[in-house]
Design an enzyme around this catalytic site. Structure first.
Site, PDB file in Angstrom:
ATOM      1  N   LYS A 176      20.980   7.641  16.750  1.00  0.00           N
ATOM      2  CA  LYS A 176      19.834   7.460  15.853  1.00  0.00           C
ATOM      3  C   LYS A 176      19.715   5.984  15.473  1.00  0.00           C
ATOM      4  O   LYS A 176      19.240   5.203  16.293  1.00  0.00           O
ATOM      5  CB  LYS A 176      19.983   8.420  14.684  1.00  0.00           C
ATOM      6  CG  LYS A 176      19.996   9.871  15.206  1.00  0.00           C
ATOM      7  CD  LYS A 176      19.965  10.903  14.153  1.00  0.00           C
ATOM      8  CE  LYS A 176      19.713  12.271  14.757  1.00  0.00           C
ATOM      9  NZ  LYS A 176      20.803  12.749  15.640  1.00  0.00           N
ATOM     10  N   HIS A 209      21.692  11.033   9.905  1.00  0.00           N
ATOM     11  CA  HIS A 209      20.529  10.288   9.403  1.00  0.00           C
ATOM     12  C   HIS A 209      20.900   9.351   8.262  1.00  0.00           C
ATOM     13  O   HIS A 209      20.029   8.862   7.559  1.00  0.00           O
ATOM     14  CB  HIS A 209      19.442  11.270   8.955  1.00  0.00           C
ATOM     15  CG  HIS A 209      18.991  12.176  10.049  1.00  0.00           C
ATOM     16  ND1 HIS A 209      18.105  11.786  11.021  1.00  0.00           N
ATOM     17  CD2 HIS A 209      19.347  13.452  10.353  1.00  0.00           C
ATOM     18  CE1 HIS A 209      17.912  12.785  11.868  1.00  0.00           C
ATOM     19  NE2 HIS A 209      18.661  13.812  11.487  1.00  0.00           N
ATOM     20  N   SER A 255      18.093  16.569   7.335  1.00  0.00           N
ATOM     21  CA  SER A 255      17.268  16.087   8.439  1.00  0.00           C
ATOM     22  C   SER A 255      15.791  16.423   8.304  1.00  0.00           C
ATOM     23  O   SER A 255      14.963  15.751   8.903  1.00  0.00           O
ATOM     24  CB  SER A 255      17.808  16.639   9.755  1.00  0.00           C
ATOM     25  OG  SER A 255      17.866  18.044   9.701  1.00  0.00           O
TER      26      SER A 255
END
Ligand code: WAQ
Ligand code: MG
Length: 636
Positions: A483, A452, A424
């Site tokens: 996300k 991610h 991250s």
């Protein structure tokens, strides 16, 4: 009935082991002597081989009774915080001019059995015996238990402090324990009472001492010393327990001040619009280069419509845990969709990615497990490991050789290897082929966190397994809906067995009200869009390459195969300045600092979106280069 003073001193091979004194009526003497000698014979420092007990009668007129000083506490977060309070109180006693000197003296006084007598009139120490110092004796608490055998620092300190401030000419006392484990001390005066200060030193430091602040204009030093060493004193009304913190909030306020000093204080900025590539801040439109909404779906019309419709059809909240009343067809539909998307047998939703990691890891591992964890793993993984009570073996960042060495040299019954898929704060990708091969070879579970990765890597944005062409599959794929998918929540994708196990064991799943309908519908719609429009993920991947080229052309060092592009600055304050400057210029790219990343590796963390245009990215790269030149020197 006559009263006696009893003093015990014990040593072993000539070294002091234990010492104590009492003032007691005759009937208690033998019990006190026996308790004191027991203490000396069973002392932590060793069994005393020499015990000296002195018993002296005290004549009725010789005994002075004193009321114990009132006790308060001024806790501080740090050693320096405690000394700041000590200086402040010295100031209130009219000793501001001498405060620094007195504090420095306390912190440097040589080891001695007694105390330093400091004369304000001459600014000098009065030292009849430099090595020994001045010993205060002949004192006790009234009705102290005759048999109490363990040392009570606090009671003994209040008794001594009460006697000291009643000595002629003595104005105040400063004290620091010489016990390496007992980092407490105090400042006492008739005016302020006994003010407990902690910490006055770091744990493990054996330094300690006492300073009696005296004024030879008020009394004769000989009289003061005579009082301290000879006057028989019984102290009344001792508080039964150490005081609680006077102001429980103060410790937090001081820690916050310390964070500010170190440029580690965190605060929130307010955004007045949906999360999209341009956001409104204080009436200004700012280009957002830090969002996790990589595919710009949080503000997508279709996603928002789906959320709105679901709220109307299903209500605002879910009303319960999945296992009670909070399970709907929407939850199950989304789980089926996720399992299909990640090509696993089953999936389970969690309210957030954080709760997913904490719940999954603490359910799958226990005190008999060993967890092999990448040193750069996200905090939620670390917290899951802690909560599981498993032994944690941290391996070097994405270093499969180090991981293998640790697998070989660690004994375990149950094991788990856990890693971020896309790290991250660094943006690099886990070596999944090696990691899963090691898992098979060493019979441990493997788990990746695709927070991610989902929507970001892989030919169509499906994540890490797709990125590696489906050649390797970990046992557990954890991911988030918050996300690239623009909604909120976390999930686990795994075999039916593991998912059933998590439903029964994952506490962050069991003991939480389930996600709201709008959230679920938004995530479902976003997944549909991601699958139907692989160009979004591809556009994002193109933007990464393009942006890195722009940075390179502008002379800024950066590298990343994913949407997270870290630009390391190093110094925390410099990173903040660069980020502030960029915000002035209309780009929101926050600085990331310790403890999120290691101290001295503060960085700008750029996160790209599929909707950023080449023109926007080029301009941003140039602004970053300019801001770094201005504030970060040659640090990058
Ligand atoms: N007379 C004069 N000085 C003394 C005496 C004494 N009877 N006893 C000790 N000292 C000096 C000596 O230099 C020690 O190194 C120093 O004081 C510290 O003594 O929880 O434990 O016995 O509120 O280590 C204070 C906090 C604890 C208690 C003090 O002092 C609390 C403590 P220590
Ligand atoms: Mg001590």
């Amino acid at each position: 009935m006559p009263t006696y003073s009893i003093k015990m001193r014990a040593s072993k091979s000539g070294k002091h082991v234990s010492g104590a004194e009492r003032i007691l009526p005759q009937q208690d003497i033998s019990r006190a002597v026996s308790a004191l000698s027991e203490r000396a014979l069973h002392h932590g420092l060793g069994r005393a081989d020499f015990i000296n007990v002195k018993i002296e009668e005290i004549q009725p007129g010789e005994l002075q009774y004193l009321e114990a000083l009132p006790v308060s506490a001024r806790p501080a977060a740090t050693v320096e915080g405690s000394y700041a309070i000590m200086r402040q109180i010295l100031g209130e006693l009219g000793l501001a001019a001498q405060a620094d000197k007195l504090v420095a003296l306390l912190r440097s006084v040589h080891p001695m059995r007694g105390a330093v007598l400091y004369d304000l009139a001459t600014d000098r120490c009065i030292e009849p015996d430099h090595q020994r110092g001045i010993r205060v004796t002949y004192m006790d608490a009234e009705s102290a238990s005759a048999t109490g055998s363990c040392k009570n620092h606090f009671r003994e300190a209040v008794v001594l402090a009460t006697k000291v401030v009643h000595a002629p000419g003595v104005i105040a006392e400063l004290c620091m324990s010489d016990d390496p484990e007992y980092v407490t001390g105090y400042i006492s005066s008739l005016r302020h009472g006994y003010v407990r200060l902690t910490p006055l030193k770091e744990v493990g430091n054996p330094h300690g001492g006492r300073i009696f602040i005296f004024d030879s204009r008020l009394a004769d030093a000989a009289d003061a010393i005579n009082y301290l060493e000879k006057q028989r004193v019984l102290v009344r009304g001792l508080p039964p327990e150490r005081p609680l913190n006077a102001d429980p909030q103060q410790i937090f306020a001081e820690e916050l001040a310390r964070l500010k000093e170190k440029s580690l204080y965190r605060s929130m900025r307010t955004i007045d619009s949906p999360q999209s590539k341009y956001v409104k801040m204080r009436g200004r439109s700012v280009l957002l280069l830090a969002s996790n909404s990589y595919l710009d779906l949080a503000d997508d019309e279709r996603v928002k419509q789906a959320a709105a419709q679901a709220a109307l059809a299903w209500g605002a909240g879910s009303g319960g845990s999945r296992l009670t009343t909070g399970n709907t067809a929407l939850h199950e539909q989304l789980e089926n969709k996720l399992a299909q998307f990640k090509s696993t047998e089953a999936a389970l939703l969690f309210n957030t990615g954080y709760m997913a990691n904490v719940g999954i890891i603490s359910a799958l591992c226990d005190s008999e497990s060993v967890i092999f964890s990448d040193e750069y793993n996200h905090a939620s993984i670390i917290d899951g490991c802690r909560l599981s009570k498993a032994r944690v073996v941290v391996y070097k960042h994405n270093d499969m050789r180090d991981l293998e060495k640790k697998l070989q040299t660690t004994a375990y019954r149950k094991g788990l290897i856990v890693s971020d898929a896309v790290f991250s704060m660094d943006g690099d990708i886990v070596d999944l082929p090696r990691l899963t091969a090691l898992g098979k070879q060493y019979h441990v579970l493997t788990m990746i966190d695709e927070a991610h990765a989902t929507g970001v890597i892989g030919a169509t944005g499906k994540g890490t397994v797709e990125y590696y062409d489906y050649a390797c599959v970990p046992d557990i794929i954890m991911g988030t809906l918050s996300k690239a998918l623009g909604a909120e929540g976390g999930f686990a994708c795994a075999s039916k067995t593991i998912i059933e196990y998590l439903k029964n064991k994952a506490r962050s799943f069991i003991f939480a009200t389930s996600q709201a309908p709008a959230t679920l519908a938004a995530a479902l719609k976003a997944l549909e869009i991601l699958e139907a429009e692989p160009r979004r993920a591809q556009r994002l991947q193109h933007n990464v390459e393009y942006f890195l080229r722009c940075l390179h052309d502008a002379g800024v060092k950066a590298e990343s195969p994913t949407a997270i592009v870290p630009i390391v600055i190093g110094n925390e304050a410099a990173a903040l300045k660069v980020a502030d400057e960029l915000l002035q210029q209309g780009c929101l790219i926050p600085a990331i600092r310790y403890p999120t990343v290691a101290k001295g590796t503060a960085r700008l963390r750029v996160a790209l979106m599929s909707s950023h245009t080449e023109a926007e990215l080029k301009r941003t790269a140039q602004l970053i280069a300019a801001a770094m030149k201005k504030y970060a020197g040659k640090q990058n």
